[in-house]
Enzyme design. Sequence first.
Site, short mmCIF file in Angstrom:
data_model
loop_
_atom_site.label_atom_id
_atom_site.label_comp_id
_atom_site.label_asym_id
_atom_site.label_seq_id
_atom_site.Cartn_x
_atom_site.Cartn_y
_atom_site.Cartn_z
N GLN A 107 93.75 70.80 19.36
CA GLN A 107 93.32 71.17 20.71
C GLN A 107 93.00 72.65 20.76
O GLN A 107 92.55 73.15 21.78
CB GLN A 107 94.44 70.87 21.71
CG GLN A 107 94.86 69.41 21.76
CD GLN A 107 96.17 69.27 22.51
OE1 GLN A 107 96.21 69.23 23.73
NE2 GLN A 107 97.26 69.17 21.79
N ASP A 110 91.06 78.43 18.29
CA ASP A 110 91.20 79.73 17.62
C ASP A 110 90.68 79.79 16.20
O ASP A 110 90.61 80.87 15.60
CB ASP A 110 92.68 80.18 17.66
CG ASP A 110 93.64 79.13 17.09
OD1 ASP A 110 93.26 78.40 16.15
OD2 ASP A 110 94.78 79.04 17.58
N HIS A 125 88.62 70.77 21.66
CA HIS A 125 88.29 71.63 22.79
C HIS A 125 87.32 72.75 22.42
O HIS A 125 87.24 73.75 23.12
CB HIS A 125 89.58 72.21 23.39
CG HIS A 125 90.44 71.16 24.03
ND1 HIS A 125 91.79 71.33 24.29
CD2 HIS A 125 90.14 69.90 24.46
CE1 HIS A 125 92.27 70.23 24.86
NE2 HIS A 125 91.30 69.35 24.96
N CYS A 133 73.96 78.07 25.11
CA CYS A 133 73.24 78.38 26.34
C CYS A 133 73.55 77.30 27.38
O CYS A 133 73.69 76.12 27.03
CB CYS A 133 71.74 78.43 26.05
SG CYS A 133 70.76 78.76 27.53
N CYS A 154 71.08 84.33 26.92
CA CYS A 154 70.27 83.66 25.90
C CYS A 154 68.88 84.29 25.92
O CYS A 154 68.46 84.88 26.91
CB CYS A 154 70.20 82.18 26.25
SG CYS A 154 69.25 81.18 25.11
N CYS A 156 66.31 82.76 26.32
CA CYS A 156 65.55 82.06 27.37
C CYS A 156 65.84 82.68 28.75
O CYS A 156 65.23 82.29 29.74
CB CYS A 156 65.86 80.56 27.37
SG CYS A 156 67.45 80.13 28.13
N GLY A 193 103.45 71.42 18.04
CA GLY A 193 103.19 72.51 18.98
C GLY A 193 102.32 72.15 20.16
O GLY A 193 101.49 72.95 20.58
N SER A 195 102.44 70.32 24.19
CA SER A 195 103.23 69.73 25.28
C SER A 195 102.72 68.32 25.59
O SER A 195 103.34 67.59 26.35
CB SER A 195 103.13 70.60 26.54
OG SER A 195 101.79 70.69 26.97
N PRO A 220 110.01 73.08 19.32
CA PRO A 220 111.40 73.51 19.62
C PRO A 220 111.96 72.88 20.88
O PRO A 220 113.17 72.90 21.08
CB PRO A 220 111.28 75.04 19.78
CG PRO A 220 109.84 75.33 19.97
CD PRO A 220 109.06 74.20 19.37
P1 NAD Z 1 100.81 73.99 25.78
O1 NAD Z 1 100.76 75.45 26.07
O2 NAD Z 1 100.74 73.01 26.89
O3 NAD Z 1 102.14 73.64 24.98
C1 NAD Z 1 102.55 74.40 23.86
C2 NAD Z 1 103.68 73.63 23.18
O4 NAD Z 1 103.99 74.34 21.99
C3 NAD Z 1 104.97 73.55 24.01
O5 NAD Z 1 105.44 72.21 23.99
C4 NAD Z 1 105.93 74.49 23.28
O6 NAD Z 1 107.28 74.05 23.35
C5 NAD Z 1 105.41 74.41 21.87
N1 NAD Z 1 105.67 75.59 21.05
C6 NAD Z 1 105.75 76.88 21.43
N2 NAD Z 1 105.96 77.66 20.37
C7 NAD Z 1 106.01 76.84 19.29
C8 NAD Z 1 106.18 77.06 17.90
N3 NAD Z 1 106.34 78.30 17.40
N4 NAD Z 1 106.18 75.99 17.06
C9 NAD Z 1 106.01 74.74 17.56
N5 NAD Z 1 105.83 74.47 18.87
C10 NAD Z 1 105.83 75.52 19.72
O7 NAD Z 1 99.67 73.76 24.70
P2 NAD Z 1 98.77 72.50 24.44
O8 NAD Z 1 99.60 71.26 24.48
O9 NAD Z 1 98.00 72.80 23.22
O10 NAD Z 1 97.80 72.43 25.72
C11 NAD Z 1 97.24 73.59 26.30
C12 NAD Z 1 95.71 73.70 26.23
O11 NAD Z 1 95.31 75.07 26.08
C13 NAD Z 1 95.12 73.02 25.03
O12 NAD Z 1 93.84 72.65 25.35
C14 NAD Z 1 95.11 74.17 24.04
O13 NAD Z 1 94.26 73.96 23.00
C15 NAD Z 1 94.66 75.34 24.86
N6 NAD Z 1 95.13 76.61 24.30
C16 NAD Z 1 94.75 76.91 23.03
C17 NAD Z 1 95.19 78.06 22.42
C18 NAD Z 1 94.73 78.34 21.01
O14 NAD Z 1 93.61 77.99 20.65
N7 NAD Z 1 95.59 78.92 20.18
C19 NAD Z 1 96.06 78.92 23.10
C20 NAD Z 1 96.43 78.60 24.44
C21 NAD Z 1 95.95 77.41 25.02
#
Ligand code: NAD
Length: 263
Positions: A107, A110, A125, A133, A154, A156, A193, A195, A220
């Site tokens: 998801q 990065d 995502h 564009c 862009c 355009c 990692g 939710s 965690p």
């Molecule tokens: P979320 O923020 O809803 O949940 C993050 C989860 O990661 C939590 O359950 C938390 O307990 C857990 N967590 C925190 N630190 C951790 C670690 N060190 N090791 C393992 N687990 C850990 O994130 P989500 O479920 O990915 O949903 C949020 C949306 O926002 C998604 O679309 C996500 O891709 C996007 N988002 C992406 C980034 C990125 O690209 N790095 C950053 C922020 C949000």
Amino acid sequence: MSTISDAARMIVEQAERGLPIVAFTGAGISQESGVPTFRGGGGIWERYAPEEVATAEGFFRDPARSWRFHEELRRTCLAGKPNMAHIALAWMENALRSLTNCPVITQNIDGLHQAAGSSDVTELHGSCHRVRCVECNFADEDLPAEFPELPPRCECGELLRPDVVWFGEQLPHGSFDRARLLAESAGVMMVVGTSATVQPAASIPIAALQHDVSLIEINPVCTTLSELIDVTIRDVAGAALPELAERVGQLLNGAGDSECKRE
Ligand code: NAD
């Protein structure tokens, strides 16, 4: 027997049957790279309202504000290096290569899985390292370190936007279908990692469950998925995944060369 040993055994058994070992990852896996999660404290989300900067309505209301947010996020992602969790997944892909595939469904936007060396990454995502564009078909993944002005335009004449999926938008063409197929054909899915609250992405581990795929959760804290999970590892990904990769290596090779180390 520790849960990490259970998880490693499960992975090797399914890999030996030729079934893919799939990782489904969320913002938590990148937290230890310095990219904040949505719900964690101290992140950029505390200074921006998602509905103002990460929805199409918010973008078109104030494109420069939305772009300032996305540029800050892109700088954070560029500054973040893959951590031991990203590296461990890439390492497992290599270690299991002769038996099966280890695709990653993420998801995250990065690019850190690719930077760590994972070769098969489905981005649900999109990516903060690409733009497109809003009007024509132009798309670009060779972005300058900084745009001369925001919002960028862009050739355009129309607005460029980050190639990410905002709240309320459809997932990129094909990526959701591919993720579902991967989930349904997996032997094991590691859910790391996340939710598991952002839809429709959160339906991917449920699709795996409905096809009797064994689930391992690394987080965690408890999530809405936790009670459905076969093996739960209550730890941060940067500690749990290297240990898991090492156990997988030991099962594959005996006690020998199985250390998963940062290059
Ligand atoms: P979320 O923020 O809803 O949940 C993050 C989860 O990661 C939590 O359950 C938390 O307990 C857990 N967590 C925190 N630190 C951790 C670690 N060190 N090791 C393992 N687990 C850990 O994130 P989500 O479920 O990915 O949903 C949020 C949306 O926002 C998604 O679309 C996500 O891709 C996007 N988002 C992406 C980034 C990125 O690209 N790095 C950053 C922020 C949000």
